[in-house]
Design a protein around this motif. Structure first.
Motif, PDB file in Angstrom:
ATOM      1  N   ASP A 135      67.130  47.747   7.734  1.00 13.55           N
ATOM      2  CA  ASP A 135      67.442  46.327   7.928  1.00 13.55           C
ATOM      3  C   ASP A 135      68.171  45.752   6.718  1.00 13.55           C
ATOM      4  O   ASP A 135      69.129  44.976   6.867  1.00 13.55           O
ATOM      5  N   GLN A 136      67.729  46.116   5.521  1.00 12.16           N
ATOM      6  CA  GLN A 136      68.368  45.594   4.316  1.00 12.16           C
ATOM      7  C   GLN A 136      69.801  46.087   4.191  1.00 12.16           C
ATOM      8  O   GLN A 136      70.717  45.305   3.895  1.00 12.16           O
ATOM      9  N   GLY A 139      72.134  44.505   6.645  1.00 18.55           N
ATOM     10  CA  GLY A 139      72.426  43.133   6.260  1.00 18.55           C
ATOM     11  C   GLY A 139      73.400  43.018   5.107  1.00 18.55           C
ATOM     12  O   GLY A 139      74.125  42.024   4.991  1.00 18.55           O
TER      13      GLY A 139
END
Length: 297
Positions: A135-136, A139
């Motif tokens: 997810d990081q 993003g």
């Protein structure tokens, strides 16, 4: 007046330096050493962006390279050639690191189920770490979230199987090498494309199952594959002097090489005590060709 001129010159140089820095090579870093906090622990990873990443606006596939027990991000990067493959084929690769043990050697392992060592014994939530890491990175970088893949060696391959079980919404396909599935009690929620590569000469994680490295018991390789086959029968599609290729449908492939050992196929042997790598196949070429066929819906 002299001080005024001197101060003005310093300010001017500072401003010019600032402009150069914002537009210079520092902004085009292709090797990133990152950390993140997960359950009170600092987790580390090494990320590589392919050459040309900053020159376009396209989104890239992401491959996770999961090291084996006792390995590290740097070790995977240096010894297996996946970074060079990523750069040539234009995908992003990240090497997460397992937690260190509290012993004198600080060996890094993953909690893949019944293996291995400190991570499994202390129930470290490595699945959570990988999920948050994906997810990081999605993003922060131009990553296509539908094209995230996991490849792993030994204990790292075992974790790849567990990721396929627990976060199939994040992982499009996996490529475990020299391992077996040690996570149990799972029923696949979707068909997971799997490319498994192993050597018949591997005694550390025996293909037919049994006690291997550090006294751990490992299930037979095909027991894990059968779980994900979801009823499809195995079919041997090629059997030659170099390897046997078995498929379960079109989305699961198992290469069993006759040469090599507990090692990454196609890699240069990096220690005198390590097993030789298979020359029958090249893991990096096989996994990238396989991964390109799949994306999440």
């Amino acid at each position: 007046m002299t001080n005024f001129l001197f101060n003005s010159l310093v300010v001017s140089l500072f401003m010019l330096t600032g402009c150069d820095k914002s537009d210079g090579p520092e902004e085009k870093t292709y090797r990133i050493e990152g950390t993140m906090q997960v359950d009170g622990r600092t987790r580390h990873y090494l990320l590589y962006l392919p050459t040309g990443y900053y020159d376009d606006t396209s989104r890239y596939a992401l491959v996770l390279g999961l090291h084996g027990g006792g390995g590290s991000a740097v070790q995977f990067d240096r010894h297996y050639g996946l970074t060079q493959k990523a750069n040539a084929s234009k995908f992003i690769v990240v090497y997460p690191e397992g937690v260190r043990s509290d012993g004198p050697l600080g060996v890094r392992t993953w909690n893949a189920g019944t293996c291995c060592d400190y991570a499994a014994e202390n129930n470290i939530d490595d699945v959570k770490y990988i999920r948050l890491l994906i997810d990081q990175l999605v993003g922060r970088y131009r990553i296509d979230a539908k094209k995230v893949y996991a490849a792993g060696m030994s204990n790292g391959g075992m974790l790849a199987y567990r990721l396929a079980c627990e976060i199939p919404d994040k992982i499009a396909a996996i490529a475990p090498v020299s391992c077996s599935m040690v996570a149990s009690g799972y029923s696949p929620t979707r068909a997971m494309p799997i490319l498994h590569i192993h050597s018949a000469q591997d005694t550390k994680v025996p293909v037919q199952g049994g006690v291997g490295i550090f006294g751990y018991y490992f299930p037979p390789v095909d027991s894990g594959l059968t779980v994900f086959a979801m009823g499809k029968p195995p079919v041997v599609v090629e059997d030659n002097a170099n390897y046997k290729l078995t498929k379960w449908g079109e989305d699961m492939e198992y290469y069993l090489t006759t040469d090599g050992g507990h090692a990454w196929p196609g890699a240069v042997r990096n220690t005198s005590w390590g097993d030789p790598s298979s020359t029958a196949v090249n893991a990096n070429d096989l996994l990238w060709a396989f991964f390109q066929r799949y994306s999440l819906k």
